[in-house]
Design an enzyme around this catalytic site. Structure first.
Site, PDB file in Angstrom:
ATOM      1  N   ASP A  66       0.878  -1.178   0.000  1.00  0.00           N
ATOM      2  CA  ASP A  66       0.000   0.000   0.000  1.00  0.00           C
ATOM      3  C   ASP A  66       0.911   1.222   0.000  1.00  0.00           C
ATOM      4  OD1 ASP A  66      -1.553   2.180   0.614  1.00  0.00           O
ATOM      5  OD2 ASP A  66      -2.585   1.241   2.311  1.00  0.00           O
ATOM      6  N   ASN A  93       1.919   6.056 -10.198  1.00  0.00           N
ATOM      7  CA  ASN A  93       0.653   5.942 -10.936  1.00  0.00           C
ATOM      8  C   ASN A  93      -0.528   5.582 -10.042  1.00  0.00           C
ATOM      9  OD1 ASN A  93      -1.104   5.059 -13.406  1.00  0.00           O
ATOM     10  ND2 ASN A  93      -0.976   3.240 -12.097  1.00  0.00           N
ATOM     11  N   TYR A 157      -9.942  15.111  -5.210  1.00  0.00           N
ATOM     12  CA  TYR A 157      -9.088  14.579  -6.281  1.00  0.00           C
ATOM     13  C   TYR A 157      -8.246  15.690  -6.914  1.00  0.00           C
ATOM     14  CZ  TYR A 157      -8.108  11.675 -10.474  1.00  0.00           C
ATOM     15  OH  TYR A 157      -7.519  10.952 -11.484  1.00  0.00           O
ATOM     16  N   LYS A 161      -4.208  16.004  -7.004  1.00  0.00           N
ATOM     17  CA  LYS A 161      -3.491  16.016  -8.284  1.00  0.00           C
ATOM     18  C   LYS A 161      -2.761  17.337  -8.513  1.00  0.00           C
ATOM     19  CE  LYS A 161      -4.553  11.817  -9.628  1.00  0.00           C
ATOM     20  NZ  LYS A 161      -3.511  10.780  -9.716  1.00  0.00           N
TER      21      LYS A 161
HETATM   22  P1  NAP Z   1      -7.396   1.936 -11.877  1.00  0.00           P
HETATM   23  O1  NAP Z   1      -7.889   1.192 -13.073  1.00  0.00           O
HETATM   24  O2  NAP Z   1      -8.306   2.024 -10.690  1.00  0.00           O
HETATM   25  O3  NAP Z   1      -5.982   1.356 -11.435  1.00  0.00           O
HETATM   26  C1  NAP Z   1      -5.301   1.873 -10.335  1.00  0.00           C
HETATM   27  C2  NAP Z   1      -4.550   0.754  -9.652  1.00  0.00           C
HETATM   28  O4  NAP Z   1      -3.869   1.303  -8.506  1.00  0.00           O
HETATM   29  C3  NAP Z   1      -5.510  -0.337  -9.128  1.00  0.00           C
HETATM   30  O5  NAP Z   1      -5.001  -1.616  -9.379  1.00  0.00           O
HETATM   31  C4  NAP Z   1      -5.538  -0.008  -7.638  1.00  0.00           C
HETATM   32  O6  NAP Z   1      -5.885  -1.109  -6.804  1.00  0.00           O
HETATM   33  C5  NAP Z   1      -4.116   0.445  -7.398  1.00  0.00           C
HETATM   34  N1  NAP Z   1      -4.016   1.144  -6.122  1.00  0.00           N
HETATM   35  C6  NAP Z   1      -4.940   1.947  -5.540  1.00  0.00           C
HETATM   36  N2  NAP Z   1      -4.505   2.365  -4.348  1.00  0.00           N
HETATM   37  C7  NAP Z   1      -3.268   1.822  -4.174  1.00  0.00           C
HETATM   38  C8  NAP Z   1      -2.323   1.886  -3.126  1.00  0.00           C
HETATM   39  N3  NAP Z   1      -2.571   2.567  -2.010  1.00  0.00           N
HETATM   40  N4  NAP Z   1      -1.172   1.197  -3.244  1.00  0.00           N
HETATM   41  C9  NAP Z   1      -0.909   0.471  -4.369  1.00  0.00           C
HETATM   42  N5  NAP Z   1      -1.789   0.379  -5.399  1.00  0.00           N
HETATM   43  C10 NAP Z   1      -2.950   1.044  -5.304  1.00  0.00           C
HETATM   44  O7  NAP Z   1      -7.037   3.448 -12.269  1.00  0.00           O
HETATM   45  P2  NAP Z   1      -6.497   4.070 -13.659  1.00  0.00           P
HETATM   46  O8  NAP Z   1      -7.651   4.658 -14.365  1.00  0.00           O
HETATM   47  O9  NAP Z   1      -5.614   3.105 -14.357  1.00  0.00           O
HETATM   48  O10 NAP Z   1      -5.664   5.292 -13.065  1.00  0.00           O
HETATM   49  C11 NAP Z   1      -4.241   5.269 -12.918  1.00  0.00           C
HETATM   50  C12 NAP Z   1      -3.793   6.680 -12.575  1.00  0.00           C
HETATM   51  O11 NAP Z   1      -4.191   7.582 -13.608  1.00  0.00           O
HETATM   52  C13 NAP Z   1      -4.398   7.221 -11.275  1.00  0.00           C
HETATM   53  O12 NAP Z   1      -3.453   7.976 -10.581  1.00  0.00           O
HETATM   54  C14 NAP Z   1      -5.516   8.118 -11.781  1.00  0.00           C
HETATM   55  O13 NAP Z   1      -5.841   9.145 -10.862  1.00  0.00           O
HETATM   56  C15 NAP Z   1      -4.895   8.663 -13.045  1.00  0.00           C
HETATM   57  N6  NAP Z   1      -5.873   9.164 -14.014  1.00  0.00           N
HETATM   58  C16 NAP Z   1      -6.788   8.319 -14.608  1.00  0.00           C
HETATM   59  C17 NAP Z   1      -7.699   8.844 -15.521  1.00  0.00           C
HETATM   60  C18 NAP Z   1      -8.719   7.988 -16.231  1.00  0.00           C
HETATM   61  O14 NAP Z   1      -9.534   8.546 -16.991  1.00  0.00           O
HETATM   62  N7  NAP Z   1      -8.730   6.676 -16.058  1.00  0.00           N
HETATM   63  C19 NAP Z   1      -7.689  10.211 -15.817  1.00  0.00           C
HETATM   64  C20 NAP Z   1      -6.767  11.024 -15.186  1.00  0.00           C
HETATM   65  C21 NAP Z   1      -5.849  10.488 -14.299  1.00  0.00           C
HETATM   66  P3  NAP Z   1      -7.435  -1.217  -6.295  1.00  0.00           P
HETATM   67  O15 NAP Z   1      -8.281  -1.382  -7.518  1.00  0.00           O
HETATM   68  O16 NAP Z   1      -7.405  -2.420  -5.398  1.00  0.00           O
HETATM   69  O17 NAP Z   1      -7.745   0.069  -5.560  1.00  0.00           O
END
Ligand code: NAP
Length: 259
Positions: A66, A93, A157, A161
């Site tokens: 974590d 990430n 959020y 960010k």
């Molecule tokens: P995602 O599909 O939810 O993947 C995030 C991963 O990080 C999940 O496997 C999650 O595990 C893991 N995680 C969460 N908390 C954690 C912790 N404390 N320690 C270790 N791992 C952890 O999200 P994503 O869409 O790929 O997003 C990745 C990044 O891009 C994030 O920082 C997000 O804010 C950013 N982002 C995404 C978008 C978008 O449109 N998707 C847009 C802007 C920015 P769990 O599922 O078990 O929580």
């Protein structure tokens, strides 16, 4: 391959690499030639991303931690350094969403989102920089979000960010004399489980705010990370690269379709 390409002794750590954008980044850095350490909260997801990189001919391992927990981050780095070596490319990430009007945001919500989306990057960067400073090389890429510019229901959020952007810029200056570069990528709407965690109606409304009219793919972010983690970007530090179909230039929910 040339002299500046990574070798399997160059270690990249990607937090939250078990799915979504993080998994795409892991795959891309694996094909770029890094040994990729996949971090996630879930063992099966971290192991499966690492296994698929190895299956594709790359080098990878996994570590569960974590990253919002300082002691867990230090233990994770100890394990990585004791097995595959020091991290020369860190990608912060891991992240969670936070979508609520401020009147509904509890103290716990604030602490949880700031902890995972900002403090984790501080913990991982501080520890990674201990060895990068000694080696006088390394890159950090922080995955922030276009949302830091402001959006409805994003007080937690966007604050986290925005903090990541400040961390990026401050560390870029602090590390500049050591040849360590720190940059950020601000994704727009990317098709991942985090985004799909919404109703179809909410998603359709959000899509109207993207000038190019489509969702980005995790691979779009991965290719930007690949660039910022390589010598191809050797003169770039302290920057925020927007990868979001123009949403940072103009984003309006009722954007008229003039295409
Ligand atoms: P995602 O599909 O939810 O993947 C995030 C991963 O990080 C999940 O496997 C999650 O595990 C893991 N995680 C969460 N908390 C954690 C912790 N404390 N320690 C270790 N791992 C952890 O999200 P994503 O869409 O790929 O997003 C990745 C990044 O891009 C994030 O920082 C997000 O804010 C950013 N982002 C995404 C978008 C978008 O449109 N998707 C847009 C802007 C920015 P769990 O599922 O078990 O929580």
């Amino acid at each position: 391959m040339n002299d500046s390409d990574p070798t399997p002794t160059d270690v990249a750590l990607v937090t939250g690499g078990g799915q979504g954008i993080g998994a795409a980044i892991c795959h891309r850095l694996g094909s770029d030639g890094f040994h990729v350490v996949v971090n996630d909260l879930a063992t099966d997801r971290a192991e499966s991303t690492a296994a698929s990189i190895v299956e594709a001919g790359g080098s990878a391992s996994s570590v569960v931690a974590d990253v919002s927990d300082s002691a867990a981050v230090n233990a994770m780095f100890d394990e990585i350094e004791g097995t595959v070596g020091v991290v020369s490319a860190l990608v912060n990430n891991a992240g969670i969403g936070g979508n609520a009007a401020i009147r509904n945001v509890t103290d716990e919500d604030w602490g949880r989102v700031l902890g995972v989306d900002l403090t984790s990057a501080f913990f991982c960067s501080r520890r990674a920089l201990d060895s990068m400073r000694e080696e006088r090389r390394g890159t950090i890429v922080n995955i922030t979000s276009r949302a830091w510019l402001g959006w409805w229901g994003q007080s937690t959020y966007a604050s986290a960010k925005a903090g990541m952007v400040g961390l990026t810029r401050a560390l870029a200056v602090e590390m500049s004399s050591r040849s360590i570069r720190v940059n950020a990528i601000a994704p727009g709407l990317i098709d991942t489980p985090l985004l799909r965690n919404r109703t179809e109606e909410a998603l359709a409304r959000l899509l109207k705010s993207v000038p190019v009219g489509r969702l980005g793919q995790p691979e779009d972010i991965a290719s930007a990370v690949s660039f910022l983690s390589s010598e191809r970007s050797r003169t770039i530090t302290g920057q925020v690269l927007y990868v979001g179909g123009g949403k940072s230039v103009y984003a309006y929910p009722d954007w008229p379709d003039a295409r």
